[in-house]
Design an enzyme around this catalytic site. Sequence first.
Site, PDB file in Angstrom:
ATOM      1  CG  ASP A 189       6.824  24.797  67.860  1.00 42.04           C
ATOM      2  OD1 ASP A 189       6.752  24.765  69.101  1.00 42.04           O
ATOM      3  OD2 ASP A 189       6.791  23.772  67.153  1.00 42.04           O
ATOM      4  CG  HIS A 243      11.876  22.685  69.551  1.00 43.65           C
ATOM      5  ND1 HIS A 243      12.197  21.470  68.977  1.00 43.65           N
ATOM      6  CD2 HIS A 243      10.520  22.743  69.559  1.00 43.65           C
ATOM      7  CE1 HIS A 243      11.077  20.834  68.647  1.00 43.65           C
ATOM      8  NE2 HIS A 243      10.056  21.585  68.989  1.00 43.65           N
ATOM      9  CB  ILE A 249      15.316  17.793  69.131  1.00 46.70           C
ATOM     10  CG1 ILE A 249      13.850  18.050  69.509  1.00 46.70           C
ATOM     11  CG2 ILE A 249      15.918  16.691  69.986  1.00 46.70           C
ATOM     12  CD1 ILE A 249      12.933  16.857  69.278  1.00 46.70           C
ATOM     13  N   GLY A 268      10.674  19.707  63.926  1.00 47.47           N
ATOM     14  CA  GLY A 268      10.472  18.924  62.719  1.00 47.47           C
ATOM     15  C   GLY A 268      10.055  19.778  61.536  1.00 47.47           C
TER      16      GLY A 268
END
Length: 284
Positions: A187, A192, A207, A210
């Site tokens: 990903d 991120h 961040i 998830g």
Amino acid sequence: MPIDARAAVAAEPRRAEIGWDHKDVQLYHLGLGAGSPATDPDELRYTLESRLQVLPSFATVAGAGTAAFGGMGAPGIDVDLAAVLHGGQSLRVHRPIPVTGSAVQTSKVAAVYDKGKAAVIVLRTEASDGDGPLWTNDAQIFVRGEGGFGGERGPSDRLDPPERAPDRTVERAVREDQALLYRLSGDWNPLHADPAFAKLAGFDRPILHGLCTYGMTLKAVADTLLDGDVSRITAYRTRFAGVVFPGETLRIRMWTGDGRVQVTVAAAERDDAPVLADTVVEHS
């Protein structure tokens, strides 16, 4: 262009051949924070090839995530990716995932739900090898501004925590560099890693993925309540309720039941801000 739910669901699945080996599994586990302490026998089950087991949530990154969101290109789905949020994830493993393997993975739109001001697209990926089915993954994709097309509203999976103290509460630290390591499993979203991109998205810093929190939570449940035996896990679902920043601490609360564990996850440093909700791990 409005979503054409009927065309999306009727479209032929996309097919991809994927493969993985122990290095992919070890990298994924390290991206979840495994290996601390490095010589702990319990951690070596996730990091040392001679003792390696595969956490079932590896299915979300197997083959570097090549088919995980392939259904977003299906006929009838023409949405602004800036309006897309990963709303939830569910996984069912049909048998333990081998350390080294190859599979055929198909992806399709399993359902499209009309939530009024938004649409929820359920993207399903299924993987099988020569011995039969391996896993089924459903990603619930929330698309703001795309509701109101007259479709079914869909089921409600909201799950209140039990009205009693949790049976176990554990905390797991998120390293400052954890998102940088986790993204190597496939990903590459700059949200991120790139502070400038994160600010454009409305965050003051990058961040955590998830699905990294998703994997960390499953590992915590396995290690705390299942004696670290990941082969006992049969299914796992969650709703993404909030963000996690690298450097924070996950507070994971668990309630045990008959063949299942209900879980909530919060960011400890932000007054227990919700991170994962409606979370259940099923096990043998």
